[in-house]
Design a protein around this motif. Sequence first.
Motif, short mmCIF file in Angstrom:
data_model
loop_
_atom_site.label_atom_id
_atom_site.label_comp_id
_atom_site.label_asym_id
_atom_site.label_seq_id
_atom_site.Cartn_x
_atom_site.Cartn_y
_atom_site.Cartn_z
N SER A 49 0.40 -1.12 0.11
CA SER A 49 -0.19 0.01 0.02
C SER A 49 1.35 0.62 0.31
O SER A 49 1.94 1.26 0.82
N TYR A 59 -2.95 3.71 -3.22
CA TYR A 59 -2.79 2.51 -3.44
C TYR A 59 -2.86 0.80 -2.87
O TYR A 59 -2.05 1.41 -2.07
N TYR A 60 -3.46 0.34 -3.28
CA TYR A 60 -3.72 -0.88 -2.83
C TYR A 60 -3.48 -1.93 -3.86
O TYR A 60 -3.85 -2.06 -4.43
N ALA A 61 -1.99 -2.99 -3.80
CA ALA A 61 -2.52 -4.45 -3.72
C ALA A 61 -3.63 -5.54 -4.02
O ALA A 61 -4.30 -5.36 -3.59
N ASP A 62 -3.86 -5.73 -5.13
CA ASP A 62 -5.09 -5.93 -5.38
C ASP A 62 -5.78 -7.07 -3.93
O ASP A 62 -6.53 -7.66 -3.71
N SER A 63 -3.92 -8.04 -3.90
CA SER A 63 -3.96 -9.15 -2.85
C SER A 63 -5.09 -8.52 -1.42
O SER A 63 -5.26 -9.70 -0.60
N LYS A 65 -6.54 -5.32 -0.87
CA LYS A 65 -7.69 -4.63 -1.17
C LYS A 65 -8.77 -4.60 -0.75
O LYS A 65 -9.46 -6.07 -1.11
N SER A 106 0.66 4.30 -7.21
CA SER A 106 0.90 2.97 -7.79
C SER A 106 1.91 3.20 -8.58
O SER A 106 2.73 2.12 -8.43
#
Length: 127
Positions: A49, A59-63, A65, A106
């Motif tokens: 993040s 921003y967050y990594a998809d894993s 979020k 990001s």
Amino acid sequence: EVQLQASGGGRVQAGESLTLSCAASGIRVADYAVAWFRQAPGKGREGVSCMSTFEYTEYYADSVKGRFTISRNNARNTVDLIMSDLKDEDTAVYYCAVDGRGWPASLYCAGRGSDYWGQGTQVTVSS
């Protein structure tokens, strides 16, 4: 001397929560983009993040979020990572970092480098 002191790691059960904190000295976190990265055994470093400097864009990594929240407290000069619903795959050493080059959140998380790094704190999640 600039220092980022990470704390709050530990061993938890899957589904539990944990908050990591990064205390900065020698700099003002308000002047930097801030981030949490992690590195699991045998894997490369991942941007978990990131938050941009002035716009506070996150921003967050998809894993992670929906489960993790990054929070910057300018008055306390700290950056927290609030983690909930932890999973086995969240097991890693977590590092806080800051960068002053103005990257969007990001891109910072994508790996543009950091001016300063904390020492890392271990998070172990078991099911």
